[in-house]
Scaffold this motif. Structure first.
Motif, PDB file in Angstrom:
ATOM      1  N   ARG A 159       0.960  -1.158   0.222  1.00 31.61           N
ATOM      2  CA  ARG A 159      -0.016  -0.063  -0.027  1.00 31.61           C
ATOM      3  C   ARG A 159       0.886   1.219   0.071  1.00 31.61           C
ATOM      4  NH1 ARG A 159      -2.918  -0.269   4.924  1.00 31.61           N
ATOM      5  NH2 ARG A 159      -4.309  -1.798   4.040  1.00 31.61           N
ATOM      6  N   GLY A 160       0.458   2.122  -1.018  1.00 32.80           N
ATOM      7  CA  GLY A 160       1.196   3.531  -1.083  1.00 32.80           C
ATOM      8  C   GLY A 160       2.619   3.300  -1.774  1.00 32.80           C
ATOM      9  N   ARG A 161       3.225   2.249  -2.135  1.00 30.43           N
ATOM     10  CA  ARG A 161       4.723   2.221  -2.570  1.00 30.43           C
ATOM     11  C   ARG A 161       4.705   1.505  -4.090  1.00 30.43           C
ATOM     12  NH1 ARG A 161       8.424   0.387   1.340  1.00 30.43           N
ATOM     13  NH2 ARG A 161       9.812   0.772  -0.378  1.00 30.43           N
ATOM     14  N   ARG A 162       5.746   1.839  -4.722  1.00 28.55           N
ATOM     15  CA  ARG A 162       5.974   1.397  -6.108  1.00 28.55           C
ATOM     16  C   ARG A 162       7.160   0.255  -5.778  1.00 28.55           C
ATOM     17  NH1 ARG A 162       9.217   2.634 -10.258  1.00 28.55           N
ATOM     18  NH2 ARG A 162       8.574   2.255 -12.432  1.00 28.55           N
ATOM     19  N   HIS A 163       7.007  -0.769  -6.592  1.00 24.23           N
ATOM     20  CA  HIS A 163       7.965  -1.754  -6.679  1.00 24.23           C
ATOM     21  C   HIS A 163       8.324  -2.195  -7.847  1.00 24.23           C
ATOM     22  CE1 HIS A 163       8.219  -2.473  -2.518  1.00 24.23           C
ATOM     23  NE2 HIS A 163       7.062  -2.304  -2.294  1.00 24.23           N
ATOM     24  N   GLN A 164       9.450  -2.725  -8.389  1.00 29.12           N
ATOM     25  CA  GLN A 164       9.868  -3.065  -9.506  1.00 29.12           C
ATOM     26  C   GLN A 164       9.647  -4.483  -9.521  1.00 29.12           C
ATOM     27  OE1 GLN A 164      10.213   0.086 -11.369  1.00 29.12           O
ATOM     28  NE2 GLN A 164      11.301  -1.361 -12.458  1.00 29.12           N
ATOM     29  N   CYS A 165       9.052  -5.386 -10.677  1.00 29.29           N
ATOM     30  CA  CYS A 165       8.697  -6.662 -10.399  1.00 29.29           C
ATOM     31  C   CYS A 165       9.214  -7.228 -11.993  1.00 29.29           C
ATOM     32  CB  CYS A 165       7.111  -6.971 -10.161  1.00 29.29           C
ATOM     33  SG  CYS A 165       6.623  -6.155  -8.543  1.00 29.29           S
ATOM     34  N   ILE A 166       9.377  -8.700 -11.939  1.00 28.03           N
ATOM     35  CA  ILE A 166       9.822  -9.168 -13.053  1.00 28.03           C
ATOM     36  C   ILE A 166       8.672 -10.060 -13.487  1.00 28.03           C
ATOM     37  CG2 ILE A 166      11.448 -11.062 -14.070  1.00 28.03           C
ATOM     38  CD1 ILE A 166      12.758  -8.528 -13.158  1.00 28.03           C
ATOM     39  N   TYR A 167       8.345  -9.875 -14.982  1.00 25.37           N
ATOM     40  CA  TYR A 167       7.347 -10.865 -15.641  1.00 25.37           C
ATOM     41  C   TYR A 167       8.054 -11.533 -16.820  1.00 25.37           C
ATOM     42  CZ  TYR A 167       2.734  -9.069 -14.144  1.00 25.37           C
ATOM     43  OH  TYR A 167       1.648  -8.705 -13.336  1.00 25.37           O
ATOM     44  N   GLN A 168       7.926 -12.825 -16.733  1.00 28.41           N
ATOM     45  CA  GLN A 168       8.686 -13.612 -17.816  1.00 28.41           C
ATOM     46  C   GLN A 168       7.601 -13.669 -18.864  1.00 28.41           C
ATOM     47  OE1 GLN A 168       9.624 -17.579 -16.707  1.00 28.41           O
ATOM     48  NE2 GLN A 168      11.807 -17.129 -16.531  1.00 28.41           N
ATOM     49  N   THR A 169       8.031 -13.450 -20.112  1.00 27.79           N
ATOM     50  CA  THR A 169       7.308 -13.467 -21.534  1.00 27.79           C
ATOM     51  C   THR A 169       8.016 -14.265 -22.469  1.00 27.79           C
ATOM     52  OG1 THR A 169       8.119 -11.496 -22.520  1.00 27.79           O
ATOM     53  CG2 THR A 169       6.530 -10.975 -20.930  1.00 27.79           C
ATOM     54  N   ILE A 170       7.260 -14.550 -23.510  1.00 28.05           N
ATOM     55  CA  ILE A 170       8.037 -15.507 -24.457  1.00 28.05           C
ATOM     56  C   ILE A 170       9.357 -14.780 -24.972  1.00 28.05           C
ATOM     57  CG2 ILE A 170       7.702 -16.609 -26.781  1.00 28.05           C
ATOM     58  CD1 ILE A 170       4.525 -16.649 -25.989  1.00 28.05           C
ATOM     59  N   ALA A 171       9.149 -13.458 -24.910  1.00 26.07           N
ATOM     60  CA  ALA A 171      10.150 -12.409 -25.730  1.00 26.07           C
ATOM     61  C   ALA A 171      11.491 -12.405 -24.610  1.00 26.07           C
ATOM     62  CB  ALA A 171       9.705 -11.261 -26.137  1.00 26.07           C
ATOM     63  N   GLY A 172      11.123 -12.474 -23.387  1.00 25.86           N
ATOM     64  CA  GLY A 172      12.209 -12.400 -22.422  1.00 25.86           C
ATOM     65  C   GLY A 172      11.285 -11.743 -21.180  1.00 25.86           C
TER      66      GLY A 172
END
Length: 150
Positions: free
Chosen positions: A85-98
């Protein structure tokens, strides 16, 4: 297989909404899953099947700790989403392209879970290179299955 079904004692209802380019997409899922409380954390676990390929599935594990929710998705492609709540985080999403590095800002987080179930509602935005991609919201409801066999 029966042993796994015995552990899936809870009904997990997920209502999701995504606003992207002025269009709103809604998803509703009702599935069997697991729900436990360990110390001050709640864990919600369930399988998500691919509609196009029913043999393919993702194992989803949601950890709820105060005002922080972590969603781990494992399967053909992995992702981890951290919502606080109230914060921004960097997250990883794996996709076919990388792998994609996506920013996640949590606007609201309402945790109404108890040892018997309850609900979790979260709204957040996704951004790529700080450009808004989508606005998202989900409501997860957890309740123990009723025993139908007597």
């Amino acid at each position: 297989m029966d042993k796994e079904k015995d552990r899936e004692r809870y009904l997990i209802s997920i209502l999701g909404e995504q606003k992207l380019d002025g269009e709103t997409d809604k998803v509703e899922v009702l599935t069997a899953g697991n729900f436990i409380k360990k110390k001050d954390h709640f864990y919600i676990g369930y399988k998500e099947y691919d509609e196009d390929n029913p043999e393919t599935f993702y194992n989803n594990l949601i950890k709820v700790e105060g005002d922080t929710v972590t969603i781990n998705r494992k399967g053909p492609m992995r992702s981890q989403l951290m919502l606080q709540r109230g914060r921004r985080h960097q997250c990883i999403y794996q996709t076919i392209a990388g792998d994609l590095n996506i920013g996640v800002f949590t606007k609201t987080l309402n945790n109404n879970l108890t040892e018997k179930g309850g609900s979790l509602e979260v709204s957040y935005t996704l951004d790529f290179n700080t450009d808004l991609v989508s606005e998202n919201r989900f409501l997860i409801t957890v309740e123990e299955k009723q025993n139908t066999v007597r």
